[in-house]
Design a protein around this motif. Structure first.
Motif, PDB file in Angstrom:
ATOM      1  N   ASP A   1       6.664  -5.424  28.090  1.00  0.00           N
ATOM      2  CA  ASP A   1       8.134  -5.099  28.722  1.00  0.00           C
ATOM      3  C   ASP A   1       8.353  -5.951  29.795  1.00  0.00           C
ATOM      4  O   ASP A   1       9.330  -5.760  30.539  1.00  0.00           O
ATOM      5  N   SER A   2       7.565  -7.104  30.125  1.00  0.00           N
ATOM      6  CA  SER A   2       7.769  -8.134  31.126  1.00  0.00           C
ATOM      7  C   SER A   2       7.284  -7.539  32.435  1.00  0.00           C
ATOM      8  O   SER A   2       7.314  -8.259  33.387  1.00  0.00           O
ATOM      9  N   GLY A   3       6.582  -6.438  32.311  1.00  0.00           N
ATOM     10  CA  GLY A   3       6.090  -5.960  33.732  1.00  0.00           C
ATOM     11  C   GLY A   3       4.663  -6.488  33.754  1.00  0.00           C
ATOM     12  O   GLY A   3       4.004  -6.941  32.934  1.00  0.00           O
ATOM     13  N   GLU A   4       4.095  -6.382  35.020  1.00  0.00           N
ATOM     14  CA  GLU A   4       2.720  -6.893  35.268  1.00  0.00           C
ATOM     15  C   GLU A   4       2.082  -6.015  36.384  1.00  0.00           C
ATOM     16  O   GLU A   4       2.592  -5.468  37.104  1.00  0.00           O
ATOM     17  N   LEU A   5       0.649  -5.916  35.974  1.00  0.00           N
ATOM     18  CA  LEU A   5       0.026  -5.268  37.042  1.00  0.00           C
ATOM     19  C   LEU A   5      -0.896  -6.365  37.475  1.00  0.00           C
ATOM     20  O   LEU A   5      -1.933  -6.977  36.841  1.00  0.00           O
ATOM     21  N   LEU A   6      -1.035  -6.651  38.846  1.00  0.00           N
ATOM     22  CA  LEU A   6      -1.717  -7.714  39.415  1.00  0.00           C
ATOM     23  C   LEU A   6      -3.234  -7.363  39.908  1.00  0.00           C
ATOM     24  O   LEU A   6      -3.468  -6.378  39.915  1.00  0.00           O
ATOM     25  N   PRO A   7      -4.345  -8.296  39.979  1.00  0.00           N
ATOM     26  CA  PRO A   7      -5.416  -7.806  40.228  1.00  0.00           C
ATOM     27  C   PRO A   7      -5.633  -7.224  41.597  1.00  0.00           C
ATOM     28  O   PRO A   7      -6.632  -6.432  41.696  1.00  0.00           O
ATOM     29  N   ASP A   8      -4.665  -7.377  42.462  1.00  0.00           N
ATOM     30  CA  ASP A   8      -4.832  -6.746  43.537  1.00  0.00           C
ATOM     31  C   ASP A   8      -4.121  -5.243  43.669  1.00  0.00           C
ATOM     32  O   ASP A   8      -4.114  -4.820  44.634  1.00  0.00           O
TER      33      ASP A   8
ATOM     34  N   THR B   1      -0.542 -17.987  42.947  1.00  0.00           N
ATOM     35  CA  THR B   1       0.624 -17.866  42.959  1.00  0.00           C
ATOM     36  C   THR B   1       1.724 -18.267  41.916  1.00  0.00           C
ATOM     37  O   THR B   1       2.766 -17.799  42.069  1.00  0.00           O
ATOM     38  N   ASP B   2       1.292 -18.823  41.141  1.00  0.00           N
ATOM     39  CA  ASP B   2       2.025 -19.311  39.864  1.00  0.00           C
ATOM     40  C   ASP B   2       1.587 -18.498  38.814  1.00  0.00           C
ATOM     41  O   ASP B   2       0.740 -18.706  37.907  1.00  0.00           O
ATOM     42  N   TYR B   3       2.405 -17.612  38.544  1.00  0.00           N
ATOM     43  CA  TYR B   3       1.949 -16.760  37.479  1.00  0.00           C
ATOM     44  C   TYR B   3       2.188 -17.159  36.009  1.00  0.00           C
ATOM     45  O   TYR B   3       1.713 -16.802  35.096  1.00  0.00           O
ATOM     46  N   HIS B   4       2.789 -18.491  35.869  1.00  0.00           N
ATOM     47  CA  HIS B   4       2.869 -19.270  34.468  1.00  0.00           C
ATOM     48  C   HIS B   4       1.830 -19.891  34.191  1.00  0.00           C
ATOM     49  O   HIS B   4       1.633 -20.279  33.054  1.00  0.00           O
ATOM     50  N   ALA B   5       0.800 -20.272  34.997  1.00  0.00           N
ATOM     51  CA  ALA B   5      -0.184 -21.278  35.166  1.00  0.00           C
ATOM     52  C   ALA B   5      -1.417 -20.490  34.518  1.00  0.00           C
ATOM     53  O   ALA B   5      -2.117 -21.240  33.538  1.00  0.00           O
ATOM     54  N   PRO B   6      -1.686 -19.335  34.445  1.00  0.00           N
ATOM     55  CA  PRO B   6      -2.963 -18.700  33.896  1.00  0.00           C
ATOM     56  C   PRO B   6      -2.874 -18.839  32.449  1.00  0.00           C
ATOM     57  O   PRO B   6      -1.918 -18.536  31.922  1.00  0.00           O
ATOM     58  N   HIS B   7      -4.205 -18.961  31.786  1.00  0.00           N
ATOM     59  CA  HIS B   7      -4.236 -18.824  30.409  1.00  0.00           C
ATOM     60  C   HIS B   7      -4.597 -17.637  30.058  1.00  0.00           C
ATOM     61  O   HIS B   7      -5.283 -16.692  30.661  1.00  0.00           O
ATOM     62  N   ILE B   8      -4.318 -17.007  28.776  1.00  0.00           N
ATOM     63  CA  ILE B   8      -4.645 -15.844  28.170  1.00  0.00           C
ATOM     64  C   ILE B   8      -6.207 -15.691  28.062  1.00  0.00           C
ATOM     65  O   ILE B   8      -6.703 -16.554  27.129  1.00  0.00           O
ATOM     66  N   VAL B   9      -6.644 -14.610  28.304  1.00  0.00           N
ATOM     67  CA  VAL B   9      -8.226 -14.166  27.857  1.00  0.00           C
ATOM     68  C   VAL B   9      -8.184 -13.455  26.779  1.00  0.00           C
ATOM     69  O   VAL B   9      -8.973 -13.669  26.059  1.00  0.00           O
ATOM     70  N   ALA B  10      -7.320 -12.072  26.627  1.00  0.00           N
ATOM     71  CA  ALA B  10      -7.306 -11.413  25.681  1.00  0.00           C
ATOM     72  C   ALA B  10      -6.035 -10.878  25.495  1.00  0.00           C
ATOM     73  O   ALA B  10      -5.358 -10.589  26.392  1.00  0.00           O
ATOM     74  N   ALA B  11      -5.387 -11.042  24.135  1.00  0.00           N
ATOM     75  CA  ALA B  11      -4.212 -10.375  23.753  1.00  0.00           C
ATOM     76  C   ALA B  11      -4.154  -9.334  22.853  1.00  0.00           C
ATOM     77  O   ALA B  11      -5.187  -9.336  22.014  1.00  0.00           O
ATOM     78  N   HIS B  12      -3.629  -8.241  23.053  1.00  0.00           N
ATOM     79  CA  HIS B  12      -3.534  -7.051  22.116  1.00  0.00           C
ATOM     80  C   HIS B  12      -2.040  -6.708  22.106  1.00  0.00           C
ATOM     81  O   HIS B  12      -1.571  -5.703  22.601  1.00  0.00           O
ATOM     82  N   PRO B  13      -1.581  -7.668  21.186  1.00  0.00           N
ATOM     83  CA  PRO B  13      -0.042  -7.176  20.979  1.00  0.00           C
ATOM     84  C   PRO B  13       0.288  -5.817  20.241  1.00  0.00           C
ATOM     85  O   PRO B  13       1.256  -5.355  20.667  1.00  0.00           O
ATOM     86  N   GLU B  14      -0.727  -5.260  19.565  1.00  0.00           N
ATOM     87  CA  GLU B  14      -0.505  -3.994  18.987  1.00  0.00           C
ATOM     88  C   GLU B  14      -0.559  -2.823  19.811  1.00  0.00           C
ATOM     89  O   GLU B  14      -0.184  -1.810  19.667  1.00  0.00           O
ATOM     90  N   GLN B  15      -1.092  -3.225  21.094  1.00  0.00           N
ATOM     91  CA  GLN B  15      -1.127  -2.252  22.331  1.00  0.00           C
ATOM     92  C   GLN B  15      -0.100  -2.666  23.412  1.00  0.00           C
ATOM     93  O   GLN B  15       0.141  -2.019  24.335  1.00  0.00           O
ATOM     94  N   GLY B  16       0.508  -3.888  23.397  1.00  0.00           N
ATOM     95  CA  GLY B  16       1.512  -4.306  24.223  1.00  0.00           C
ATOM     96  C   GLY B  16       0.960  -5.045  25.491  1.00  0.00           C
ATOM     97  O   GLY B  16       2.050  -4.842  26.521  1.00  0.00           O
ATOM     98  N   TRP B  17       0.000  -5.467  25.577  1.00  0.00           N
ATOM     99  CA  TRP B  17      -0.261  -6.259  26.815  1.00  0.00           C
ATOM    100  C   TRP B  17      -1.268  -7.367  26.580  1.00  0.00           C
ATOM    101  O   TRP B  17      -1.823  -7.411  25.572  1.00  0.00           O
TER     102      TRP B  17
END
Length: 64
Positions: free
Chosen positions: A39-46, A11-27
């Protein structure tokens, strides 16, 4: 999906850690399965979508 002990709170979206970063692709993939877009949008696991925070054009700074 998160292997942290204790697990990151879903429930706390600031707590999870980065597993993979692809800034060249924007996610970035977080350990709770969420995909965060530059762009600050998110796609949640559910499958839910968090819309990006957009600034109205009138409030954007203009270079003189």
């Amino acid at each position: 999906m998160c292997s942290h002990q204790p697990s990151c709170p879903a429930t706390d979206y600031h707590a999870p850690h980065i597993v993979a970063a692809h800034p060249e692709q924007g996610w970035t993939l977080l350990c709770d399965g969420a995909i965060v877009f530059d762009d600050s949008g998110e796609l949640l696991p559910d499958g839910r979508i968090v819309a990006p925070l957009r600034v109205p054009v009138e409030r954007l700074p203009i270079a003189a």
